[in-house]
Write an enzyme that holds these catalytic residues in place. Sequence first.
Site, mmCIF file in Angstrom:
data_model
loop_
_atom_site.group_PDB
_atom_site.id
_atom_site.type_symbol
_atom_site.label_atom_id
_atom_site.label_comp_id
_atom_site.label_asym_id
_atom_site.label_seq_id
_atom_site.Cartn_x
_atom_site.Cartn_y
_atom_site.Cartn_z
ATOM 1 C CE LYS A 127 41.297 76.746 67.539
ATOM 2 N NZ LYS A 127 41.465 76.884 66.108
ATOM 3 C CD GLU A 132 42.597 73.600 65.320
ATOM 4 O OE1 GLU A 132 42.542 73.481 66.557
ATOM 5 O OE2 GLU A 132 42.434 74.701 64.736
ATOM 6 C CB SER A 175 39.056 84.262 60.898
ATOM 7 O OG SER A 175 40.179 83.456 60.572
ATOM 8 C CD GLU A 217 35.191 75.925 64.533
ATOM 9 O OE1 GLU A 217 35.283 77.005 65.144
ATOM 10 O OE2 GLU A 217 36.018 75.007 64.663
ATOM 11 C CG ASN A 266 38.803 75.639 70.825
ATOM 12 O OD1 ASN A 266 39.543 75.218 71.727
ATOM 13 N ND2 ASN A 266 38.723 75.062 69.638
ATOM 14 C CG HIS A 300 38.253 71.827 66.492
ATOM 15 N ND1 HIS A 300 39.312 72.045 65.629
ATOM 16 C CD2 HIS A 300 37.753 73.053 66.798
ATOM 17 C CE1 HIS A 300 39.436 73.347 65.437
ATOM 18 N NE2 HIS A 300 38.509 73.977 66.135
ATOM 19 N N GLY A 355 41.797 80.240 61.849
ATOM 20 C CA GLY A 355 43.146 80.737 62.120
ATOM 21 C C GLY A 355 43.813 81.426 60.941
#
Length: 245
Positions: free
Chosen positions: A10, A93, A209, A163, A8, A91, A169
Amino acid sequence: MKSLIVANWKMNPLSQKAASQLFDSLKRGLKNVRKTEVVVCPPFVYLSGNRLTSFKLGAQDCFWQDKGAFTGEISPQMLKDLGVRYVILGHSERRQVMGEADEMVNKKIKEVLRLKLWPIVCVGETAQERKKGETFQVLKREIKEGFKNVPKSQMSKVVIAYEPIWAIGTGNPCLADDALTAVLFIRKVISQIFGMALAKKIRILYGGSANSQNAGDYLNQEGINGLLVGGASLKPKEFLKIARG
Ligand code: 13P
């Protein structure tokens, strides 16, 4: 079953040139990779022109209708036309920054499946929810609401990604044992809704991560079927190490 390794990207990289370089390194590096199935999810603007290579293409999102007056949105039909197979949906985010609710994720899943694309549906708890002991509650809600009224016959195309938001991250990955516990819980919820046979078969990934050092810890767990990789997927050497399994 082959592990599924999903990149991904992003909102990276920032130029067409840099994206082409990244694609080229992956095309070269993945030529003889047979152990894993690799999917690359670049931003929409870099999807075109990358059909029929050593990996499959995925998108990072799409809209829940296939055409019409929806300024700024991308139709799953357009993605299909470009040769895209997978679409990441829900996701964290998007849920957190764009305010995407379970109901929207549900509409997107249904549309993507209607068009015979393969959704990669992300679920996971925040640090605060984990601290309060609400992890299972959150996972259960996201799955129940996300897959509401999805026909069982279409579920074989579905991939779920666990996730945990606190691990994304941050360089602070979830311990493989804890990831497995969450993944087994997700299978239990799927089995309650869709039955045991599907719960055993459905592919569930870990993301947060993940890197070449810890990838094996997850991939060696029976029950975790692959990885959804963010930051490390932008470094070709690092990603290729993960993708080689
Ligand atoms: P990182 O691998 O950068 O933690 O991102 C994980 C992720 O969000 C993949 O979708």
